[in-house]
Design an enzyme around this catalytic site. Structure first.
Site, PDB file in Angstrom:
ATOM      1  N   CYS A 133       0.831  -1.206   0.000  1.00 52.79           N
ATOM      2  CA  CYS A 133       0.000   0.000   0.000  1.00 52.79           C
ATOM      3  C   CYS A 133       0.866   1.256   0.000  1.00 52.79           C
ATOM      4  CB  CYS A 133      -0.925  -0.013   1.218  1.00 52.79           C
ATOM      5  SG  CYS A 133      -1.940   1.455   1.354  1.00 52.79           S
ATOM      6  N   CYS A 136      -0.518   4.173   2.066  1.00 56.19           N
ATOM      7  CA  CYS A 136      -0.323   4.062   3.514  1.00 56.19           C
ATOM      8  C   CYS A 136       1.132   4.322   3.899  1.00 56.19           C
ATOM      9  CB  CYS A 136      -0.682   2.669   4.026  1.00 56.19           C
ATOM     10  SG  CYS A 136      -2.118   1.930   3.264  1.00 56.19           S
ATOM     11  N   ASP A 137       2.072   3.797   3.122  1.00 51.10           N
ATOM     12  CA  ASP A 137       3.470   3.753   3.575  1.00 51.10           C
ATOM     13  C   ASP A 137       4.430   4.630   2.781  1.00 51.10           C
ATOM     14  OD1 ASP A 137       2.651   1.828   5.425  1.00 51.10           O
ATOM     15  OD2 ASP A 137       2.957   0.191   4.003  1.00 51.10           O
TER      16      ASP A 137
END
Ligand code: NAP
Length: 307
Positions: A133, A136-137
């Site tokens: 992801c 997200c990261d």
């Protein structure tokens, strides 16, 4: 035991859309979601091809809107993990971590999950440089070097997104031609931070406490090279979350549920909608359409068996 006319499993675009249509048809429905509503879409930073948003919309924003819309029509969204489904003639029993539910119809909208590469170092370094992801990261890799594995829309779009943070993004693809849509390919080819490694497969992810590099093999001559990167983002497709129905309905050889055009599976009263079913195009626009059709089909079926 709880009793409902319809149970929707999954709170992504297909499930929420089914919920909206079911609620507006006054069907006694519960939507079960094991995590947070929104599905995999919440890990997409920008959706540019969902009609109605001329400048695009972020995955989380779109899904918050869908959830709010569903709640406004009174969709009962409950947190529960369904463990098993039992079928007894026209009655279905769902066994969940929050108790049992008896229902007359089910819409399975459980989507897919990321496919793992299956190489040494992958599972060990998840959350420590290995990610599925970018939204997200990605921000953890400011000024760093990352590799993206895959050549589809997800890999190439997310690689472009990662160039906001990383100083260098390698796209490692097993062939010499991308699978991604042409417009997305074009953007990646124009991006000076992206470098393609063609005909490459990742054999191992290296690192002790965090990712330090990857072993890449050229499939044409099996030559190996070591690429120093701080992160590896894996986008090599997905597998369907269809295990709940596998013993009850027909699936294809990859586990995607086979439905007719009304989203009906091979079992009367059970419908499948969204990415979990066998279909040509897995996008938000097709998922919401599936959900709407499944809810209307379930409504007609319930009317037949109840009255
Ligand atoms: P996909 O289109 O199936 O692409 C998977 C890619 O991974 C392909 O390039 C494939 O190579 C490669 N691959 C598969 N197994 C591999 C392995 N074991 N090792 C190395 N590479 C491997 O999957 P996707 O990109 O996740 O897209 C899925 C659907 O979502 C598509 O319909 C896509 O249009 C849609 N979509 C997703 C996003 C997103 O998530 N951001 C955005 C837009 C659209 P080959 O090409 O050689 O098969």
């Amino acid at each position: 035991m709880d009793k409902r006319d319809l149970v929707i499993i999954g709170g992504g675009p297909a499930g929420l859309s089914a919920g909206i249509y079911a609620a507006r048809a006054s069907i006694d429905t519960v939507l079960l979601e094991r995590g947070v509503p929104g599905g995999l879409v919440i890990s997409t930073h920008l959706i540019e091809n969902y009609p109605g948003f001329s400048e695009g919309i972020s995955g989380p924003d779109l899904m918050i809107q869908m959830e709010n819309q569903a709640r406004r029509f009174g969709v009962d969204i409950s947190s529960a993990n369904v463990q098993r489904i039992e079928i007894d003639e026209r009655k279905f029993t769902l066994l969940t971590d929050h108790g049992g539910i008896e229902t007359g119809a089910i819409i399975l909208a459980t989507g897919v999950q990321p496919q793992l590469l299956g190489v040494k170092g992958e599972k060990e370094l998840i959350g420590r440089g290995v990610s599925y992801c970018a939204t997200c990261d990605g921000a953890f890799f400011r000024g760093k070097k990352v590799a993206v594995v895959g050549g589809g829309d997800a890999a190439v779009e997310e690689a472009i997104f990662l160039t906001r943070f990383a100083e260098k993004v390698y796209i490692i693809h097993r062939r010499g031609e991308l699978r991604a849509t042409k417009i997305v390919q074009h953007r990646a080819f124009q991006n000076p931070k992206i470098e393609f490694i063609w005909h490459g497969v990742v054999d191992q992810i290296l690192g002790t406490n965090s990712v330090e590099g990857i072993n890449v093999r050229d499939v044409r001559d099996n030559s190996k090279s070591l690429l120093a990167v701080d992160g590896v983002f894996i986008y090599i497709g997905s597998t369907p979350n269809s295990f709940l129905l596998k013993e009850h309905v027909k699936t294809d050889d990859k586990g995607y549920i086979i439905t007719d055009e009304n989203m009906l599976t091979s079992q009367k009263g059970i419908y499948a909608a969204g990415d979990v079913r066998q279909k040509l195009l897995r996008q938000v626009v097709t998922a919401v359409a599936d959900g709407a059709i499944a809810a209307v089909a379930a409504e007609k079926y319930l009317a037949e068996i109840i009255f």
